[in-house]
Structure formats: structure tokens, C-alpha cells
Design a protein around this motif. Structure first.
Motif, short mmCIF file in Angstrom:
data_model
loop_
_atom_site.label_atom_id
_atom_site.label_comp_id
_atom_site.label_asym_id
_atom_site.label_seq_id
_atom_site.Cartn_x
_atom_site.Cartn_y
_atom_site.Cartn_z
N CYS A 1 0.84 -1.20 0.00
CA CYS A 1 0.00 0.00 0.00
C CYS A 1 0.87 1.24 0.00
CB CYS A 1 -0.91 0.01 1.22
SG CYS A 1 -2.07 -1.37 1.26
N LYS B 1 0.77 5.43 0.97
CA LYS B 1 0.12 6.57 1.61
C LYS B 1 0.98 7.79 1.32
CE LYS B 1 -2.11 9.11 4.73
NZ LYS B 1 -3.33 9.76 4.45
N ASP C 1 -3.61 -0.80 -1.65
CA ASP C 1 -4.44 0.39 -1.71
C ASP C 1 -3.57 1.65 -1.79
OD1 ASP C 1 -6.86 -1.06 -1.48
OD2 ASP C 1 -6.63 -1.13 0.69
N PHE D 1 -3.71 5.72 -0.74
CA PHE D 1 -4.36 6.77 0.03
C PHE D 1 -3.55 8.05 -0.13
CE2 PHE D 1 -5.13 2.76 2.17
CZ PHE D 1 -6.51 2.75 2.26
N PHE E 1 -7.94 6.31 -3.05
CA PHE E 1 -8.66 7.36 -2.34
C PHE E 1 -7.84 8.63 -2.36
CE2 PHE E 1 -9.38 9.92 1.42
CZ PHE E 1 -10.74 10.13 1.33
N SER E 2 -8.48 9.75 -2.73
CA SER E 2 -7.79 11.03 -2.75
C SER E 2 -8.70 12.12 -2.18
CB SER E 2 -7.42 11.41 -4.19
OG SER E 2 -6.99 12.75 -4.26
#
Length: 129
Positions: A42, A44, A60, A62, A80-81
Motif C-alpha cells: 500500500c 500513503k 491500496d 491513500f 482514495f484522494s
């Protein structure tokens, strides 16, 4: 033990072309992943994220800022943003049978031949080319 990345003079983190990262990681600066890279984990980013063409992210994504995914990338997790998302030509999100989400708070722009196995949501503007 954390993975160390180079930070440029303009305070961006850049992963070089054809990078292979086998862990989850987070960065506080804008992040650029150069083309042909593979991230098995992931991501971030507390600022913007730019993923170069033909790259793969298995986890994912983020992002607090904007997301730009260049052509022919594969992202197997959700995106996701808090900002805007741009998915370039031929980008694929998830895989058949796997439902993932693309959520861009301000805007989502899809170029031609983008395939998303799952859901698409924005509070702002949605654009297709």
C-alpha cells in the motif's frame, strides 16, 4: 526498519524507473513513482502522487493531495484522494471478481480505455475523454 528514499531539492520523493518495493510505505512529501515500477504493498502520500506509465501497485493508495496515474498502469487496490484523480489511457483498477473503489473528493478524470472493477465516487466533477 524503514525504507529510505531520496528527497529532491524541491522536497519531492522520487522512486527511480523500474523500482521494486516490497512493503507498505508512507511519505510526507509529494511522491513520484517513475515508469515500469512495481509496488507490492500500500502507498500513503500526504501530498500529491504521480505514478509513471506501465507501473503496478498491488495494494491500496491513500493520498491527501492529487493523484495522477499514467497510461497502462495496474492498481489492484482501492484509490482514495482528498483532491483530484486522473487515470490515464488503459489504466486498470482491480481485477475481475474483485470490487475496489476509486474515490476522488474534488474530481475524477478518466482517459480512454480505463477499466475499473468496482465503484467510482466523487463529490465534485466527473470527466471522461
Amino acid at each position: 526498519v524503514g525504507k529510505m528514499f531520496d528527497v529532491t531539492d524541491d522536497h519531492r520523493v522520487i522512486l527511480p524507473e523500474s523500482s521494486l518495493i516490497n512493503c507498505n510505505f508512507a511519505v510526507t512529501a509529494p511522491l513520484e513513482i517513475k515508469k515500469n515500477s512495481t509496488i507490492n504493498g500500500c502507498v500513503k502520500a500526504y501530498k500529491d502522487l504521480h505514478v509513471g506509465e506501465y507501473s503496478v501497485i498491488t495494494g491500496d493508495v491513500f493520498v491527501e493531495g492529487d493523484v495522477r496515474i499514467d497510461r497502462n498502469c495496474i492498481l489492484l487496490g482501492s484509490i482514495f484522494s482528498q483532491g483530484r484523480i486522473y487515470l490515464g489511457k488503459g489504466v486498470r483498477v482491480s481485477s475481475p471478481g474483485g470490487l475496489k473503489s476509486v474515490i476522488g473528493k474534488k474530481r475524477i478524470e478518466l482517459d480512454r480505455n480505463v477499466v475499473i472493477f468496482g465503484y467510482l465516487l466523487t463529490e465534485g466533477e466527473g470527466v471522461t475523454r
